[in-house]
Write an enzyme that holds these catalytic residues in place. Structure first.
Site: not given
Ligand code: PLP
Length: 304
Positions: A38, A251
């Site tokens: 991110k 993830s």
């Protein structure tokens, strides 16, 4: 500091490769300065706001996030001289709260039942009430561009023979931006999106059919979507730690699980999995040990 964002390593997971013709690679996004993919998006979102002259020194940035974008925006906001307020749904991994607190980021919690849509709406209200600027990771084109120009181009340069790309779906920015980039250059490449089962939460990724279809997600560019259970993701996190020596986030286990399933169906492939963050922030709950116990109830538990 912001110049160190991106340019992350692509490493081969040779010990996990299931057959001679199939090679597995991981894009290690945990090596960005705030520890996740991110950082790329946070910088691009803020620079898009700057480009349309929406910000002045000291402006308040507002964003909804399950954690990684909030942490990444903290770095970007501090480096560029902006304030930041984030809306985080209650019930995300506890360490995310500690990290944000340590970074001095102001947090507002949104009710977990309201989901990501509720968090986005609350961020909208906070921005209006406080004269803040929404950075808008769920709908800004800058999110996709960061992955087209950055992640996608890097993968092409690092592995021009990539045949498959596997990434989790949160905002849909990664999978959409990288799919567009790879397919513009390699029309036969296959791009697979990864989601948790309905009702399950794995940090950063969500089930698209659960009521919130991310506006940036371009399903036409995907060749498939794969559902992964929490237990499957965590077991692969543990395997990659034990067999390759890499501590990765939840993830990443999910994308690796899908890569191994794809590998069963082909004789030759070069599969790139997105490892969106590293595992350190998940350590306090030690979910890996629970996963290895093969507890069937894991499928009913939220591992964020
Ligand atoms: C750990 C993790 N994996 C995957 C994703 C999904 O990425 P995207 O929002 O680009 O779909 C996120 C997003 O927050 C994340 O934090």
């Amino acid at each position: 500091m912001l110049d160190t964002i991106g340019g992350t390593p692509l490493v081969e997971l040779s010990r996990l490769a299931p057959k001679p013709g199939v090679r597995l690679f991981a894009k290690l996004e945990g090596q960005n300065p705030s520890g996740s993919v991110k950082d790329r998006v946070a910088r691009a979102l803020v620079e898009e706001c700057e480009a349309r002259h929406a910000l002045v020194p000291g402006s308040l940035l507002v964003e909804a996030s399950t954690g990684n974008t909030a942490i990444a925006l903290a770095v970007v906001a501090k480096q560029k001289g902006y304030r930041l307020k984030v809306v985080v749904p209650e019930g995300v991994a506890p360490s995310i709260g500690y990290i944000l607190e340590t970074l001095g980021v102001e947090c507002v919690e949104s009710p977990p039942m309201a989901g990501m849509r509720g968090a986005i709406e609350l961020a909208d209200r906070v921005a209006r009430a406080e004269g803040g600027v929404l950075t808008g990771q769920f709908y800004s084109q800058a999110n996709i561009d960061a992955h087209y120009q950055g992640t996608g181009r890097e993968i092409l340069a690092q592995l021009p023979t990539v045949t498959h790309f596997v990434a989790g779906i949160g905002t849909g920015g990664t999978v959409t931006g990288v799919a567009r980039c790879l397919k513009d250059h390699l029309p036969d490449v296959r791009v697979i999106g990864v989601e948790p089962h309905m009702g399950e939460v794995l940090q950063g990724i969500r089930c698209v059919d659960e009521g919130f279809a991310p506006p940036l997600l371009d399903l036409d560019r995907l060749d498939g979507r794969f559902l992964v259970s929490a237990a499957q993701a965590l077991q692969l996190c543990k395997r990659v730690a034990v067999e390759e020596g890499l501590l990765v986030g939840v993830s990443s286990g999910a994308t690796l699980h899908v890569a191994l399933r794809l590998a069963e169906r082909v004789e030759a492939a070069q599969i790139v999995c997105m490892f969106a963050d590293s595992g350190a922030k998940y350590l306090p709950a030690n979910p890996w040990e629970a996963a290895m116990a093969l507890d069937p109830r894991l499928d009913e538990v939220h591992w964020w």
